[in-house]
Write an enzyme that holds these catalytic residues in place. Structure first.
Site, PDB file in Angstrom:
ATOM      1  N   LYS A  36      -3.123  14.608 -48.711  1.00 58.41           N
ATOM      2  CA  LYS A  36      -4.542  15.088 -48.135  1.00 58.41           C
ATOM      3  C   LYS A  36      -5.398  16.307 -48.629  1.00 58.41           C
ATOM      4  O   LYS A  36      -5.151  17.343 -48.265  1.00 58.41           O
ATOM      5  CB  LYS A  36      -4.873  14.614 -46.623  1.00 58.41           C
ATOM      6  CG  LYS A  36      -6.147  14.351 -45.763  1.00 58.41           C
ATOM      7  CD  LYS A  36      -5.914  14.068 -44.329  1.00 58.41           C
ATOM      8  CE  LYS A  36      -6.026  15.240 -43.642  1.00 58.41           C
ATOM      9  NZ  LYS A  36      -5.941  14.739 -41.836  1.00 58.41           N
ATOM     10  N   THR A  82      -1.750  -9.754 -37.924  1.00 60.08           N
ATOM     11  CA  THR A  82      -2.885 -10.913 -37.053  1.00 60.08           C
ATOM     12  C   THR A  82      -3.545 -12.158 -37.294  1.00 60.08           C
ATOM     13  O   THR A  82      -4.171 -12.402 -38.324  1.00 60.08           O
ATOM     14  CB  THR A  82      -4.057  -9.450 -36.979  1.00 60.08           C
ATOM     15  OG1 THR A  82      -4.548  -9.645 -36.323  1.00 60.08           O
ATOM     16  CG2 THR A  82      -4.608 -10.046 -38.417  1.00 60.08           C
ATOM     17  N   LYS A 135     -21.846  -5.015 -36.823  1.00 57.07           N
ATOM     18  CA  LYS A 135     -23.264  -3.794 -35.620  1.00 57.07           C
ATOM     19  C   LYS A 135     -24.734  -4.891 -36.998  1.00 57.07           C
ATOM     20  O   LYS A 135     -25.123  -5.441 -36.067  1.00 57.07           O
ATOM     21  CB  LYS A 135     -23.139  -2.599 -36.997  1.00 57.07           C
ATOM     22  CG  LYS A 135     -21.792  -1.691 -36.404  1.00 57.07           C
ATOM     23  CD  LYS A 135     -21.664  -0.222 -36.920  1.00 57.07           C
ATOM     24  CE  LYS A 135     -20.489   0.122 -35.896  1.00 57.07           C
ATOM     25  NZ  LYS A 135     -18.974  -0.295 -36.154  1.00 57.07           N
TER      26      LYS A 135
END
Length: 563
Positions: free
Chosen positions: A270, A405, A376
């Site tokens: 990273k 899920t 949102k």
């Protein structure tokens, strides 16, 4: 993964005796976790920069951390402290040169005589630490009223009403009749839940239609819906790091936690670049061969400061240095562009609004991966990715956060699709929101109340102290019946605490005036710093630093939505 294996085999004599295939069975995350627990490898990782944030090269260090380690027995002294965690039938495949004999056993007497760990005391200490640094979070019981938007009642007392000024339902779509009706109709016909994962009974017409609408919104071949955009970002970024050989992430310093954690879980190198600093990004990209897979992860609208990422310029750098772009438009979808596709669309406003030809490739076409939310501006819940068909299919096939899920409820997906299509067809809500935002910013500026300058719809009111920010929030709520949540660490750095105000189409000028008057009263009562005070101290976050910005929405663009 191959890079991590090579580095590990060089650093540790026990790993060095283990086959690469056995090491790979651990996977990036587990191998790094095990190494971090080892007193030998843990030190090596610290010395050689395995976990450094920016631009380090783990293979460049020369410190010999194994100089004093006895390797004659061929057994890792760290692993020997633990009982086998694999079935006996798999002992031959133990990593790190471990054997059943070498692993040994935990001393029985010590284990029986040891005092049980005090879990509750540990939890209490962690909570106390939050109280001590003033970052403990208190949740206000706020129940938003669909028929009285943007009003809400507190707790179970419906007469105790407040005006909500900090919700992310930016356009009030959570109570829009088109959305609510679509959800009611779907709920009555298909019931409450999806019934399973997408692979097991949870794949339905609502998912297919929603993903098609999202792909069309961003002008991409395909899209994939997740339970939230946190999960979408985490799952997708971690998968890219695990799948791309020798991948390097380039992450904006102000990226959301979901992106930070996704990159961390990916286990690849990273590199963090200074927020919106193109020179810093290019300098760091230039250190790597063009052939090295790279992912540039950034946002369009940064929600805590309101700044906007330089999307076109980052795409230029991605092309130059052989990277792909991962753009989070969570706080922009629904809010920008003629159809609400976000900032990338907004940057080619005339092209998408009137069909005007551009002299270059549209920016939306240049972004490789979009992520966004349905929770949102679209007023529902869920997150998504959009990109090429092959990319989306890879994520669908490999990402645990998608595979394992339960699918979003059919009614939720129907409502989200209705919201997207509604905002595609009109700009009036976006224009009203932008108009109210400008009004509030101008009124606060006239009173010297410090707002972090930015070109977006976010109104970050700088306080600069966690305790005072909470006190200001509490006073607004109890004295003025205005709810604005204080934002503190770790969402923002210590010393940059603020109140985050988000006007909506429902916050007409009368409500805006009430907010400004209430903030003025709070600033006086708590003796909070004004712009002139920050200027005298040298400024902070653009406040008191002479920073001027132009709104992303031009007056001409706003006029289209007023017609």
């Amino acid at each position: 993964m191959e890079s991590l294996v090579r580095q590990s085999k060089k650093l540790c004599p026990y790993i060095g005796r283990t086959s690469a295939s056995s090491l790979k069975q651990l996977g990036n995350g587990r191998l790094t976790q095990k190494a971090g627990q080892c007193p030998i490898m843990g030190k090596a990782m610290g010395v050689r920069g395995f976990k450094s944030d920016a631009g380090s090269n783990a293979e460049s260090a020369t410190v010999d951390v194994h100089a004093a380690v006895d390797t004659s027995k061929g057994t890792c002294p760290h692993a020997a402290q633990y009982s086998p965690v694999y079935p006996s039938s798999r002992l031959d495949n133990y990593p790190f040169g471990m054997t059943q004999r070498g692993l040994g056993k935990v001393p029985t007497q010590d284990a029986h005589n040891a005092t049980t760990f005090n879990y509750e005391s540990f939890y209490e200490n962690k909570i106390n630490a939050k109280h001590q640094d003033k970052s403990y979070r208190y949740f206000n019981n706020i129940n938003r009223l669909a028929a009285e938007f943007p009003r809400a009642h507190r707790g179970s007392i419906e007469e105790d009403k407040v005006t909500v000024w900090c919700a992310n339902d930016y356009l009030g779509m959570g109570r829009n009749p088109v959305v609510v009706d679509a959800m009611h109709e779907t709920l009555d016909k298909y019931g409450a839940g999806a019934g399973g994962t997408r692979n097991i009974a949870g794949h339905n017409r609502h998912a297919v239609e929603l993903e098609a609408a999202i792909a069309d919104l961003h002008k991409k071949e395909a899209a994939l819906v997740f339970s939230s955009c946190y999960v979408a970002n985490d799952s997708t970024l971690s998968l890219l790091g695990q799948a791309l050989p020798n991948c390097v992430y380039f992450s904006d310093a102000s990226n959301h936690a979901s992106m930070i954690h996704g990159i961390r879980h990916g286990g690849s190198e990273k590199v963090v670049w200074k927020h919106n600093d193109l020179a810093d990004l290019e300098a760091k990209l230039a250190r790597y061969p063009k052939s090295t897979p790279k992912v540039i992860a950034f946002e369009s609208v940064y929600s805590m400061c309101g700044s906007i990422g330089p999307i076109e310029e980052i795409c230029d750098l991605a092309d130059k240095y052989g990277a792909i772009t991962f753009l989070d438009e969570v706080h922009a979808v629904g809010m920008y562009g003629p159809t609400g596709a976000g900032v990338a669309e907004h940057l080619d406003f005339e092209h998408y609004h009137s069909g005007a030809q551009t002299q270059r490739q549209p920016i939306m076409d240049r972004v490789d991966i979009f992520t966004g939310t349905l929770g949102k501006a679209y007023g529902c819940v869920g997150g998504y990715i959009a990109g090429s068909a092959k990319f989306v299919d890879m994520v669908r096939s490999y990402a645990p956060g998608f595979i394992f899920t339960t699918t979003l409820p059919p009614a939720t997906m129907a409502g989200a699709r209705a919201a997207i299509n509604y905002q595609k067809a009109t700009m009036k809500d976006r224009v009203a929101q932008q108009t109210h935002t400008r009004y509030v910013k101008d009124k606060l500026a006239n009173r010297g109340i410090p707002v972090v300058p930015n070109p977006s719809h976010i109104v970050p009111v700088l306080v600069g102290d966690a305790q005072k920010a909470k006190a200001a929030s509490d006073l607004l709520l109890t004295k003025h019946q205005i709810y604005v949540q204080a934002i503190n660490f770790p969402t923002v750095p210590i010393g940059q605490e603020r109140l985050r105000v988000t006007p909506t189409p429902g916050h007409h000028e009368g409500l805006c005036d009430e907010l400004v008057a209430a903030l003025e009263d709070v600033w006086q009562e708590l003796d909070l710093k004004r712009v002139e005070d920050w200027t005298a101290e040298g400024g902070l976050c653009g406040v008191g630093e002479g920073v001027e910005v132009e709104p992303l929405w031009s007056e001409e663009q706003l006029s289209y939505g007023r017609d």
